[in-house]
Design a protein around this motif. Structure first.
Motif, PDB file in Angstrom:
ATOM      1  N   ASN A  32       0.832  -1.212   0.000  1.00 30.51           N
ATOM      2  CA  ASN A  32       0.000   0.000   0.000  1.00 30.51           C
ATOM      3  C   ASN A  32       0.862   1.256   0.000  1.00 30.51           C
ATOM      4  O   ASN A  32       0.597   2.199  -0.741  1.00 30.51           O
ATOM      5  CB  ASN A  32      -0.931   0.027   1.214  1.00 30.51           C
ATOM      6  N   LYS A  33       1.891   1.273   0.835  1.00 29.72           N
ATOM      7  CA  LYS A  33       2.788   2.436   0.917  1.00 29.72           C
ATOM      8  C   LYS A  33       3.542   2.634  -0.396  1.00 29.72           C
ATOM      9  O   LYS A  33       3.695   3.761  -0.876  1.00 29.72           O
ATOM     10  CB  LYS A  33       3.789   2.252   2.059  1.00 29.72           C
ATOM     11  N   VAL A  61       2.685   1.555  -3.462  1.00 31.66           N
ATOM     12  CA  VAL A  61       1.747   1.957  -4.516  1.00 31.66           C
ATOM     13  C   VAL A  61       1.385   3.431  -4.360  1.00 31.66           C
ATOM     14  O   VAL A  61       1.327   4.174  -5.349  1.00 31.66           O
ATOM     15  CB  VAL A  61       0.498   1.046  -4.506  1.00 31.66           C
ATOM     16  N   HIS A  62       1.176   3.861  -3.134  1.00 33.38           N
ATOM     17  CA  HIS A  62       0.872   5.268  -2.889  1.00 33.38           C
ATOM     18  C   HIS A  62       2.013   6.157  -3.381  1.00 33.38           C
ATOM     19  O   HIS A  62       1.786   7.160  -4.078  1.00 33.38           O
ATOM     20  CB  HIS A  62       0.594   5.504  -1.404  1.00 33.38           C
ATOM     21  N   GLN A  63       3.247   5.794  -3.042  1.00 33.44           N
ATOM     22  CA  GLN A  63       4.401   6.600  -3.444  1.00 33.44           C
ATOM     23  C   GLN A  63       4.592   6.595  -4.964  1.00 33.44           C
ATOM     24  O   GLN A  63       4.843   7.639  -5.571  1.00 33.44           O
ATOM     25  CB  GLN A  63       5.664   6.099  -2.752  1.00 33.44           C
ATOM     26  N   GLY A 100       2.293   6.079  -7.186  1.00 28.65           N
ATOM     27  CA  GLY A 100       1.168   6.822  -7.749  1.00 28.65           C
ATOM     28  C   GLY A 100       1.360   8.326  -7.610  1.00 28.65           C
ATOM     29  O   GLY A 100       1.096   9.088  -8.541  1.00 28.65           O
ATOM     30  N   LYS A 101       1.825   8.738  -6.454  1.00 28.74           N
ATOM     31  CA  LYS A 101       2.076  10.157  -6.205  1.00 28.74           C
ATOM     32  C   LYS A 101       3.137  10.704  -7.168  1.00 28.74           C
ATOM     33  O   LYS A 101       3.046  11.847  -7.618  1.00 28.74           O
ATOM     34  CB  LYS A 101       2.539  10.314  -4.752  1.00 28.74           C
ATOM     35  N   THR A 109      -3.576   4.585 -10.390  1.00 25.28           N
ATOM     36  CA  THR A 109      -4.451   3.717  -9.608  1.00 25.28           C
ATOM     37  C   THR A 109      -5.889   4.165  -9.828  1.00 25.28           C
ATOM     38  O   THR A 109      -6.159   5.357  -9.980  1.00 25.28           O
ATOM     39  CB  THR A 109      -4.115   3.776  -8.106  1.00 25.28           C
ATOM     40  N   ARG A 148      -9.792   3.350  -8.215  1.00 24.54           N
ATOM     41  CA  ARG A 148     -10.563   2.695  -7.160  1.00 24.54           C
ATOM     42  C   ARG A 148     -11.866   2.154  -7.709  1.00 24.54           C
ATOM     43  O   ARG A 148     -12.315   2.530  -8.776  1.00 24.54           O
ATOM     44  CB  ARG A 148     -10.855   3.690  -6.042  1.00 24.54           C
ATOM     45  N   MET A 166      -4.340  -1.058 -10.630  1.00 22.02           N
ATOM     46  CA  MET A 166      -3.215  -0.181 -10.953  1.00 22.02           C
ATOM     47  C   MET A 166      -2.532  -0.658 -12.218  1.00 22.02           C
ATOM     48  O   MET A 166      -2.611  -1.831 -12.581  1.00 22.02           O
ATOM     49  CB  MET A 166      -2.239  -0.127  -9.791  1.00 22.02           C
TER      50      MET A 166
END
Length: 142
Positions: free
Chosen positions: A43-44, A46-48, A50-51, A57, A59, A65
């Protein structure tokens, strides 16, 4: 030089996404199970990613993704620099090293780190995929 597991997992995630057929999206659970990466870490990551707009990503139903860039445009050095917390080989200030003012190691390690990053700049995500798709994926992604 040793990279963190976080960076390793981030690169594995990119490899997985690069191997997907066009138009196919992956889920966190799918990558987590395939590569035995904890869902929390993923999760961390993918968040990074994506950012940084390396991946996209979506939802909801039909979400998932996918790579936002072609694999031949994703530079390995840039991904390592994005994912690594620090590229310092040694920490000279915590605690403060008593020989730091006279020590030449800091400069030598900085030069070696720069050479490492320079070498990685010659490689792209697409270079990691050549002739190894089945081994890298471990499962089919139809």
């Amino acid at each position: 030089m040793q990279l963190t597991r976080y960076t390793d997992y981030g690169l594995r995630t990119l490899i997985y996404l690069a191997l997907l057929p066009a138009g196919r999206k992956a889920s966190i659970d799918e990558i987590s199970q395939t590569y035995a990466i904890s869902r929390n870490n993923l999760n961390k990551i993918v968040h990074q990613l994506g950012k940084a707009k390396v991946i996209q990503t979506q939802r909801g139903k039909g979400g998932g993704m996918f790579l936002n860039l072609p694999a031949d445009k994703i530079n390995i050095a840039e991904m390592v620099l994005l994912l690594e917390n620090t590229m310092q080989v040694v920490e000279c200030n915590k605690p403060t090293c008593c020989i730091s003012p006279a020590c030449k190691l800091k400069g030598i390690f900085a030069d070696a780190t720069q050479a490492f990053v320079t070498s990685l700049r010659g490689y792209y995500l697409s270079d990691l995929l050549v002739d190894e798709q089945k081994s890298l994926l471990k499962i089919s992604v139809s």
